[in-house]
Motif scaffolding. Structure first.
Motif: not given
Length: 567
Positions: A26, A29, A34-36, A39-40, A43, A46-47, A176, A180
């Motif tokens: 995990y 990624r 990469e998508r985890t 992510s939905p 992200v 994060e941005r 991250r 995450y």
């Protein structure tokens, strides 16, 4: 020692091994972008944080820029935390009316939490307001841990990339790590701790009436949330002075197991991240095997020493082992295991008083820290710490066979060796020089609570714990004095940043080198021979450096106990 005790130790080790691959996969990624599963939701956050920091996930940094970003962020962290403590008397969320923290203690504590040390020269429930605990200490528990993870990932990229100039982006790696990895796990752990009975409240302290009719103030507060990150991030600073020996921080055997697993989880999984990112998971398993051997030997010695107890007590028929300073709830086996875990992983949380261990039982936690927090170590810090020893071991192997040393196709040359040696030598510099001064300085000696070699061990343990960014202590030392607050703070800064900067310099040098294909003469670094070489290098370097100091403390204390002398 008992069969039940060993079964508990083996069960713990087995669960840690089971967690390594899924958590390592995990995290790989996450740091590869990469998508985890998260992510939905995460992200967009994060941005948004990248926009605030003025960067993006596509922007990478040279090692010097990476290091500057890290130093700037941590410097600002020290200033903010220092200000919170100095001003807390006039700030909100202070129901117990805590006064402002003195300047020298504020400096020590700010540096301590920013460096992931969490050395505490104060009683948490009697010194820090809720605001300081949450907005200051708990926040630093997150970002100091994510800083360590970021440095480790940057160094991993240096080995994984064929050639280039950049090692990643500090802001991206840190964000991250927090978003995450640390936050999701801490939310789950906080709920688990609340379920097990750990307080989580912003209400005032509770006043109770004892059976004798006296009034007693029972400290509560946002304990569970700080407990989650203090363990997962290998920070160790407790909400309460008794730390994980306090029933509100560690209610039962289940919470004790969860805490021990939290301490090792991320550090052990980073070895798998390394193996995945360099394209050979056996490389990660070899490093983890080295950590595991050193850890298991340490547990065995500590458990044996504590189960044997004090030989002076045997004359009175007291042969049940050394329960001094230990919780009856956990006993000798789990207290010994916890002590080795917390000092191997640079956590510093305790469920027993290390100063009450036997001489040899207290020797192992000292050695764990003096080796440079490389037996799993602090999150991230343990991994980049052991990679420094890997570089030295590979260099030694190259000299023995007459070949240019190389690791994972990257040639290890003079610059890498100089930086690795510099990073490793800064620890004994901070540990031993300050210890030597403190043992002859009257004001420093006055803080020692025990005469003889154990008193020397108290001083040695304090500076070892500070420079190793551990934070545990031999409880007999009164550390809340200007001398210890300032010098321990300096030791923490040296142990943190004088290791990180050379490690990043090594990363910058290696990432620019082209990968050389393996040949018939390449030394294999994924098998038992390498594990033995790396283990021997760590022990020899640590033994040669620290044995004289250890001989003056725990070793001579043990020999004098055998002859019937105690202090």
């Amino acid at each position: 020692m008992t069969l039940n005790g060993w079964l508990q130790i083996l069960l713990y080790c087995g669960i840690v091994l089971v967690l390594v691959k899924p958590l390592g996969g995990y995290m790989t990624r996450v740091f590869n972008g990469e998508r985890t599963f998260f992510s939905p939701v995460l992200v967009p956050i994060e941005r948004g944080l990248y926009a605030i920091a003025g960067t993006s996930e596509r922007e990478e940094q040279h090692w010097t820029s990476y290091a500057f970003s890290m130093l700037l962020f941590n410097f600002l962290g020290v200033l903010v935390l220092y200000a919170l403590m100095r001003l807390q008397a006039g700030l909100p969320y202070n129901p117990a009316g805590m006064t402002s923290v003195p300047p020298d203690l504020s400096f020590n504590t700010a540096v301590s939490f920013v460096t992931n040390t969490n050395w505490q020269n104060y009683s948490g429930e009697g010194t820090m307001s809720y605001l300081t605990q949450m907005a200051g200490l708990t926040v630093q528990n997150f970002v100091s841990a994510s800083t360590g993870i970021a440095i480790a990932v940057g160094l991993i990229r240096a080995f994984a990339r064929a050639s280039g100039k950049a090692i990643g982006n500090f802001w991206v790696d840190m964000i991250r790590s927090t978003l995450y990895v640390l936050l999701p796990l801490c939310i789950v752990l906080t709920l688990v701790y609340v379920y097990l009975g750990v307080p989580q409240t912003l209400g005032p302290y509770v006043e109770a009436t004892t059976l004798e009719g006296a009034k007693q103030t029972i400290a509560v507060g946002p304990v569970a949330s700080q407990l989650a990150i203090k363990m997962l991030g290998t920070n160790g600073g407790g909400f309460f002075n008794a730390n994980s020996a306090h029933p509100f921080e560690n209610p039962d055997a289940i919470s004790n197991l969860v805490q021990m697993l939290s301490i090792f989880a991320i550090g052990a999984a980073l070895t798998n991240v390394f193996g995945r990112m360099v394209g050979n998971q056996r490389q990660g398993w070899a490093i983890l095997a080295t950590m595991g051997i050193l850890f298991f030997v340490g547990v065995g010695i500590t458990y044996w020493a504590e189960a044997a107890g004090n030989s002076l007590m045997h004359a009175f028929g007291l042969n049940g082992g050394n329960m001094e300073g230990k919780e009856v709830r956990f006993g000798i086996a789990l207290s010994s295991l916890f002590a080795v875990i917390t000092t191997a992983a640079s956590c510093g949380a305790v469920n027993a008083m290390h100063g009450s261990f036997t001489a040899l039982g207290g020797l192992v936690p000292l050695i764990n820290m003096q080796l440079g927090e490389i037996i799993v170590g602090g999150v991230g810090a343990g991994f980049y710490g052991i990679l420094l020893f890997v570089i030295i071991a590979i260099f030694v192997a190259g000299l023995m066979v007459g070949r240019t040393p190389e690791y994972l196709g990257k040639k290890i040359e003079a610059k890498e060796m100089k930086m690795a040696v510099l990073a490793i030598l800064c620890l004994p510099l901070a540990m031993l020089v300050f210890t030597a001064i403190a043992t002859v300085l009257p004001s420093a000696v006055a803080s020692v609570g025990t005469a003889g070699p154990h008193g020397f061990s108290e001083i040695l343990y304090a500076y070892t714990s500070a420079a190793a960014n551990n934070g545990s202590a031999f409880g007999g030392l009164t550390g809340n004095t200007p001398w210890y607050n300032i010098t321990l703070g300096i030791g923490m800064l040296m142990g943190r940043f004088l290791v990180i900067i050379p490690a990043l310099a090594i990363a910058g040098s290696l990432v620019a080198k082209k990968t050389v294909p393996a040949s018939a003469g390449t030394f294999p670094t994924d098998g038992p021979l390498f594990v033995g070489l790396l283990s021997g290098t760590i022990l020899i370097v640590g033994g040669l450096t620290f044995f004289p100091a250890l001989a003056l403390g725990p070793v001579v204390e043990h020999l004098m106990m055998i002859t019937g002398q105690a202090f």
